[in-house]
Scaffold this motif. Sequence first.
Motif, PDB file in Angstrom:
ATOM      1  N   ALA A  76     -11.427   1.391   2.362  1.00 39.02           N
ATOM      2  CA  ALA A  76     -11.926   2.210   3.477  1.00 39.02           C
ATOM      3  C   ALA A  76     -11.194   1.852   4.766  1.00 39.02           C
ATOM      4  O   ALA A  76     -10.832   2.740   5.569  1.00 39.02           O
ATOM      5  CB  ALA A  76     -13.424   2.030   3.642  1.00 39.02           C
ATOM      6  N   ASP A  77     -10.972   0.573   5.011  1.00 37.84           N
ATOM      7  CA  ASP A  77     -10.241   0.153   6.214  1.00 37.84           C
ATOM      8  C   ASP A  77      -8.815   0.682   6.193  1.00 37.84           C
ATOM      9  O   ASP A  77      -8.294   1.142   7.215  1.00 37.84           O
ATOM     10  CB  ASP A  77     -10.229  -1.379   6.325  1.00 37.84           C
ATOM     11  N   ILE A  78      -8.163   0.614   5.048  1.00 35.16           N
ATOM     12  CA  ILE A  78      -6.799   1.124   4.933  1.00 35.16           C
ATOM     13  C   ILE A  78      -6.776   2.636   5.182  1.00 35.16           C
ATOM     14  O   ILE A  78      -5.908   3.155   5.890  1.00 35.16           O
ATOM     15  CB  ILE A  78      -6.208   0.769   3.554  1.00 35.16           C
TER      16      ILE A  78
ATOM     17  N   MET B 246     -16.225  -5.570  -2.061  1.00 34.06           N
ATOM     18  CA  MET B 246     -15.235  -5.932  -1.062  1.00 34.06           C
ATOM     19  C   MET B 246     -13.990  -5.077  -1.223  1.00 34.06           C
ATOM     20  O   MET B 246     -13.331  -4.785  -0.240  1.00 34.06           O
ATOM     21  CB  MET B 246     -14.920  -7.411  -1.238  1.00 34.06           C
ATOM     22  N   ASP B 247     -13.711  -4.712  -2.432  1.00 31.70           N
ATOM     23  CA  ASP B 247     -12.530  -3.907  -2.705  1.00 31.70           C
ATOM     24  C   ASP B 247     -12.659  -2.527  -2.071  1.00 31.70           C
ATOM     25  O   ASP B 247     -11.694  -2.012  -1.515  1.00 31.70           O
ATOM     26  CB  ASP B 247     -12.337  -3.808  -4.220  1.00 31.70           C
ATOM     27  N   THR B 248     -13.850  -1.933  -2.114  1.00 34.05           N
ATOM     28  CA  THR B 248     -14.051  -0.613  -1.514  1.00 34.05           C
ATOM     29  C   THR B 248     -13.982  -0.682  -0.001  1.00 34.05           C
ATOM     30  O   THR B 248     -13.526   0.252   0.656  1.00 34.05           O
ATOM     31  CB  THR B 248     -15.405  -0.025  -1.939  1.00 34.05           C
ATOM     32  N   LEU B 249     -14.449  -1.780   0.604  1.00 31.82           N
ATOM     33  CA  LEU B 249     -14.385  -1.950   2.053  1.00 31.82           C
ATOM     34  C   LEU B 249     -12.938  -2.052   2.522  1.00 31.82           C
ATOM     35  O   LEU B 249     -12.560  -1.492   3.549  1.00 31.82           O
ATOM     36  CB  LEU B 249     -15.176  -3.192   2.465  1.00 31.82           C
ATOM     37  N   LEU B 250     -12.107  -2.740   1.763  1.00 28.81           N
ATOM     38  CA  LEU B 250     -10.686  -2.854   2.081  1.00 28.81           C
ATOM     39  C   LEU B 250      -9.991  -1.499   1.970  1.00 28.81           C
ATOM     40  O   LEU B 250      -9.190  -1.135   2.825  1.00 28.81           O
ATOM     41  CB  LEU B 250     -10.035  -3.874   1.147  1.00 28.81           C
TER      42      LEU B 250
ATOM     43  N   SER C  96      -6.048   7.199  11.325  1.00 28.21           N
ATOM     44  CA  SER C  96      -5.886   7.031  12.777  1.00 28.21           C
ATOM     45  C   SER C  96      -4.428   7.190  13.184  1.00 28.21           C
ATOM     46  O   SER C  96      -4.114   7.864  14.182  1.00 28.21           O
ATOM     47  CB  SER C  96      -6.392   5.661  13.218  1.00 28.21           C
ATOM     48  N   VAL C  97      -3.533   6.578  12.434  1.00 29.31           N
ATOM     49  CA  VAL C  97      -2.102   6.693  12.734  1.00 29.31           C
ATOM     50  C   VAL C  97      -1.647   8.140  12.581  1.00 29.31           C
ATOM     51  O   VAL C  97      -0.898   8.669  13.427  1.00 29.31           O
ATOM     52  CB  VAL C  97      -1.281   5.737  11.833  1.00 29.31           C
ATOM     53  N   ALA C  98      -2.102   8.798  11.531  1.00 27.14           N
ATOM     54  CA  ALA C  98      -1.723  10.200  11.323  1.00 27.14           C
ATOM     55  C   ALA C  98      -2.255  11.075  12.445  1.00 27.14           C
ATOM     56  O   ALA C  98      -1.554  11.986  12.930  1.00 27.14           O
ATOM     57  CB  ALA C  98      -2.248  10.683   9.973  1.00 27.14           C
ATOM     58  N   THR C  99      -3.474  10.819  12.904  1.00 26.16           N
ATOM     59  CA  THR C  99      -4.050  11.593  13.999  1.00 26.16           C
ATOM     60  C   THR C  99      -3.246  11.394  15.284  1.00 26.16           C
ATOM     61  O   THR C  99      -2.969  12.354  16.014  1.00 26.16           O
ATOM     62  CB  THR C  99      -5.518  11.189  14.226  1.00 26.16           C
ATOM     63  N   ILE C 100      -2.846  10.194  15.557  1.00 20.71           N
ATOM     64  CA  ILE C 100      -2.045   9.903  16.758  1.00 20.71           C
ATOM     65  C   ILE C 100      -0.691  10.585  16.663  1.00 20.71           C
ATOM     66  O   ILE C 100      -0.208  11.184  17.637  1.00 20.71           O
ATOM     67  CB  ILE C 100      -1.909   8.373  16.953  1.00 20.71           C
TER      68      ILE C 100
END
Length: 88
Positions: free
Chosen positions: A7-9, A1-5, A15-19
């Motif tokens: 990855a989401d972060i 679960m820690d790796t999934l969190l 995404s924010v950096a790309t925008i």
Amino acid sequence: MDTLLKADIFFVIASVATIVVAILVAIVLCYLIKAGKNLYMISEALQEKFRDSEEFFTELKDRLEDSVVFKFFFPLSRRRTRKKKGGM
């Protein structure tokens, strides 16, 4: 679960950096387009002024060639016509 969190972060930050980068690129492109338009307008104005100055110098040259003083110092050259000899 820690790796999934993690990855989401990562994907949120990416995404924010790309925008942000896309917005900055769009702003830079807008400035480049404006600068290109200004450069085009300046070059058109310069071409018009060059055409005006060309007309002025052509008129000045014609007036100088018709001047008596100019004709005195620079007489018209007489071209000799050579007759061809033989059957060439």
